[in-house]
Design an enzyme around this catalytic site. Structure first.
Site, mmCIF file in Angstrom:
data_model
loop_
_atom_site.group_PDB
_atom_site.id
_atom_site.type_symbol
_atom_site.label_atom_id
_atom_site.label_comp_id
_atom_site.label_asym_id
_atom_site.label_seq_id
_atom_site.Cartn_x
_atom_site.Cartn_y
_atom_site.Cartn_z
ATOM 1 N N CYS A 1 3.108 1.842 12.750
ATOM 2 C CA CYS A 1 4.318 2.473 12.226
ATOM 3 C C CYS A 1 4.948 3.425 13.234
ATOM 4 O O CYS A 1 6.119 3.752 13.130
ATOM 5 C CB CYS A 1 4.005 3.235 10.952
ATOM 6 S SG CYS A 1 3.261 2.157 9.745
ATOM 7 N N THR B 1 9.577 -8.281 -12.289
ATOM 8 C CA THR B 1 8.800 -9.513 -12.391
ATOM 9 C C THR B 1 7.784 -9.551 -11.258
ATOM 10 O O THR B 1 8.109 -9.271 -10.105
ATOM 11 C CB THR B 1 9.737 -10.743 -12.329
ATOM 12 O OG1 THR B 1 10.648 -10.631 -13.417
ATOM 13 C CG2 THR B 1 8.969 -12.044 -12.444
ATOM 14 N N GLY C 1 0.846 -1.197 0.000
ATOM 15 C CA GLY C 1 0.000 0.000 0.000
ATOM 16 C C GLY C 1 0.881 1.247 0.000
ATOM 17 O O GLY C 1 0.571 2.246 -0.653
ATOM 18 N N THR C 2 1.986 1.170 0.723
ATOM 19 C CA THR C 2 2.924 2.290 0.790
ATOM 20 C C THR C 2 3.437 2.643 -0.604
ATOM 21 O O THR C 2 3.490 3.812 -0.985
ATOM 22 C CB THR C 2 4.112 1.924 1.721
ATOM 23 O OG1 THR C 2 3.588 1.636 3.017
ATOM 24 C CG2 THR C 2 5.122 3.044 1.794
ATOM 25 N N ASN D 1 -6.545 5.118 9.768
ATOM 26 C CA ASN D 1 -6.105 3.868 10.387
ATOM 27 C C ASN D 1 -6.145 3.897 11.911
ATOM 28 O O ASN D 1 -6.300 2.874 12.557
ATOM 29 C CB ASN D 1 -4.691 3.520 9.914
ATOM 30 C CG ASN D 1 -3.758 4.703 9.905
ATOM 31 O OD1 ASN D 1 -4.032 5.728 9.265
ATOM 32 N ND2 ASN D 1 -2.655 4.591 10.615
ATOM 33 N N GLN E 1 -7.342 1.369 4.421
ATOM 34 C CA GLN E 1 -8.157 0.982 5.586
ATOM 35 C C GLN E 1 -9.645 0.950 5.280
ATOM 36 O O GLN E 1 -10.435 0.520 6.115
ATOM 37 C CB GLN E 1 -7.901 1.927 6.762
ATOM 38 C CG GLN E 1 -6.519 1.805 7.381
ATOM 39 C CD GLN E 1 -6.272 0.484 8.111
ATOM 40 O OE1 GLN E 1 -7.204 -0.286 8.374
ATOM 41 N NE2 GLN E 1 -5.024 0.210 8.430
ATOM 42 N N HIS F 1 -2.789 -7.089 2.706
ATOM 43 C CA HIS F 1 -2.720 -7.689 4.052
ATOM 44 C C HIS F 1 -3.714 -7.095 5.046
ATOM 45 O O HIS F 1 -3.791 -7.538 6.195
ATOM 46 C CB HIS F 1 -1.288 -7.667 4.601
ATOM 47 C CG HIS F 1 -0.790 -6.342 5.078
ATOM 48 N ND1 HIS F 1 -0.691 -6.038 6.409
ATOM 49 C CD2 HIS F 1 -0.340 -5.273 4.414
ATOM 50 C CE1 HIS F 1 -0.191 -4.817 6.534
ATOM 51 N NE2 HIS F 1 0.026 -4.331 5.324
ATOM 52 N N SER G 1 -4.202 -2.391 -0.206
ATOM 53 C CA SER G 1 -3.167 -3.293 0.300
ATOM 54 C C SER G 1 -3.810 -4.631 0.669
ATOM 55 O O SER G 1 -4.871 -4.654 1.303
ATOM 56 C CB SER G 1 -2.506 -2.669 1.536
ATOM 57 O OG SER G 1 -1.552 -3.552 2.067
HETATM 58 N N1 PLP Z 1 -2.208 3.535 4.293
HETATM 59 C C1 PLP Z 1 -2.883 3.251 5.410
HETATM 60 C C2 PLP Z 1 -4.068 4.092 5.782
HETATM 61 C C3 PLP Z 1 -2.489 2.179 6.217
HETATM 62 O O1 PLP Z 1 -3.141 1.935 7.341
HETATM 63 C C4 PLP Z 1 -1.354 1.424 5.835
HETATM 64 C C5 PLP Z 1 -0.868 0.321 6.691
HETATM 65 O O2 PLP Z 1 -0.954 0.373 7.887
HETATM 66 C C6 PLP Z 1 -0.697 1.755 4.645
HETATM 67 C C7 PLP Z 1 -1.152 2.816 3.900
HETATM 68 C C8 PLP Z 1 0.504 1.009 4.183
HETATM 69 O O3 PLP Z 1 0.174 -0.224 3.614
HETATM 70 P P1 PLP Z 1 1.305 -1.359 3.507
HETATM 71 O O4 PLP Z 1 1.463 -1.914 4.893
HETATM 72 O O5 PLP Z 1 0.757 -2.363 2.531
HETATM 73 O O6 PLP Z 1 2.520 -0.693 3.006
#
Ligand code: PLP
Length: 384
Positions: A322, A234, A69-70, A148, A176, A198, A196
């Site tokens: 984080c 890949t 997601g990042t 989040n 989220q 996960h 994302s």
């Molecule tokens: N954006 C939000 C709102 C999130 O809560 C998170 C993960 O906690 C992310 C982005 C980042 O996603 P990823 O863990 O897949 O990098």
């Protein structure tokens, strides 16, 4: 063990695990290869893309798989700025995930103008401020869909309407929101949207960026022609297969899960309010993802509560995973106006598909005792 940190990550759904195991055993081909072993994998990836895209109302050609997601957030922001070199301003909010905020900070240091839209006490962005912040040099507005830490849902459709008047693109970090609220990218009207795997009971290390058809953004990773030249490298085939399977399960049982989670979260909140004096919940009372219960216990340090609950087998968080290891106070809670000493006492409990009535009953048995003991040690006076 009671796991109440589903906003940090979710357990892999057994159906997803099974599909991934099958794929690992049966397929190893490179999807770019032209012979059958490669074509088969390409076909499986196409199906996964179709499923994930379908879950948000997009076409599969509008979805680029990323490493997280990042990465999707970074790609959206930098990709738009790179394709509009004449524009050098972006607008975001004070409560974004670091995946957006840190990019914004970095770009600011390089000379870009970044406007951080403030939020009210519920964590909702100030739309008048946002409207006034737009200039002819604004390339992008990036505002998250659901927060989040406190679960507040932002008025994305409204933001899209405001942006459209000035022809500014809109990106939303829906990491989220996906799985927690029903949405359709067409109705939402955004140009870019991050996901994302996960957070929806899929594997870690795979995300996706929705790029609306017709939007031209510069590739973020250069190299081969994978992902139609928009994200080289890949493919993480096993991760993509898991993401597709997780999205399928979500479409099949998401609504039922959400109804159940909503009830569990309400029981948890009511129980906390009944059994523990002087608590306060953060986030919007209505416009919120229901699974997220963010609560402050004035007089206590959240870490002490977290560690005490951990000894009882209950996993919760002090906010965003984080920022967990740093001593920083949550900037989200400071942004909604909490004084630092109150923000320091916040615990986030985020529920998910695998939580049960028994989990909530256990928390409601253990938590009041933990808080009472800690408050006694800290000489907290609930009458004060
Ligand atoms: N954006 C939000 C709102 C999130 O809560 C998170 C993960 O906690 C992310 C982005 C980042 O996603 P990823 O863990 O897949 O990098």
């Amino acid at each position: 063990m009671v796991y109440l940190d589903n906003n940090a990550t979710t357990p892999l759904d057994p159906v997803v695990a099974e599909k991934m195991c099958w794929f690992l055993k049966e397929h190893f081909g490179n999807p770019s290869s032209l012979y059958p072993i490669g074509r088969a994998v390409k076909e499986i990836i196409t199906q996964a893309r179709e499923t994930v895209a379908g879950a948000i109302g997009a076409q599969r050609s509008e979805l680029v798989f990323t490493g997280s997601g990042t990465e999707a957030d970074n790609f959206a922001i930098r990709g738009v700025l790179d394709s509009y070199p004449e524009k050098d301003e972006i607008i975001t909010s004070a409560v974004e995930h670091p995946a957006v905020l840190r990019v914004a900070n970095f770009l600011e240091k390089k000379g870009l103008k970044v406007t951080y839209v403030p939020v009210d006490r519920y964590g909702t962005v100030d739309l008048d401020f946002l409207r006034d912040a737009i200039t002819p040099r604004t390339a992008l507005i990036s505002i998250m869909y659901a927060n989040n830490e406190i679960g507040t849902i932002q008025p994305i459709e409204e933001i899209v309407r405001i942006a459209a008047k000035s022809g500014v693109l809109v990106h939303t970090d829906a990491v989220q929101a996906f799985g927690k609220i029903d949405f359709d990218v067409r109705k939402l009207g955004v140009d870019l949207l991050s996901l994302s795997a996960h957070k929806i009971y899929g594997p870690k290390g795979v995300g996706a960026l929705y790029i609306r058809k017709g939007i031209d953004i510069c590739p973020f990773i250069h190299g081969g022609h994978q992902e139609r030249g928009r994200r080289a490298g890949t493919e993480n085939t096993i991760g993509i297969v898991g993401f597709g399977a997780a999205a399928r399960v979500l479409m099949e049982r998401g609504k039922k899960d959400r109804e159940r989670i909503e009830k569990l979260a309400a029981a948890l909140k009511n129980g906390i309010e009944e059994k523990i004096p002087k608590v306060r919940f953060n986030g919007h009372p209505k416009n919120r993802v229901e699974n997220t219960v963010n609560v402050v216990f004035p007089g206590l340090e959240a870490e002490a509560v977290l560690l005490a609950l951990a000894t009882k087998g209950i996993s919760v968080s002090t906010g965003s995973a984080c920022t967990e290891e740093s001593e920083e106070v949550s900037y989200v809670l400071l942004s909604i106006g909490l004084p630092p000493e109150i923000a320091r006492s916040a615990i986030r409990m985020s529920l998910g598909r695998f939580n049960t009535d028994e989990d909530i009953a256990l928390v409601l048995r253990e938590l009041p005792e933990v808080i009472e003991k800690l408050r006694r040690i800290s000489a907290f006076d609930p009458e004060e």
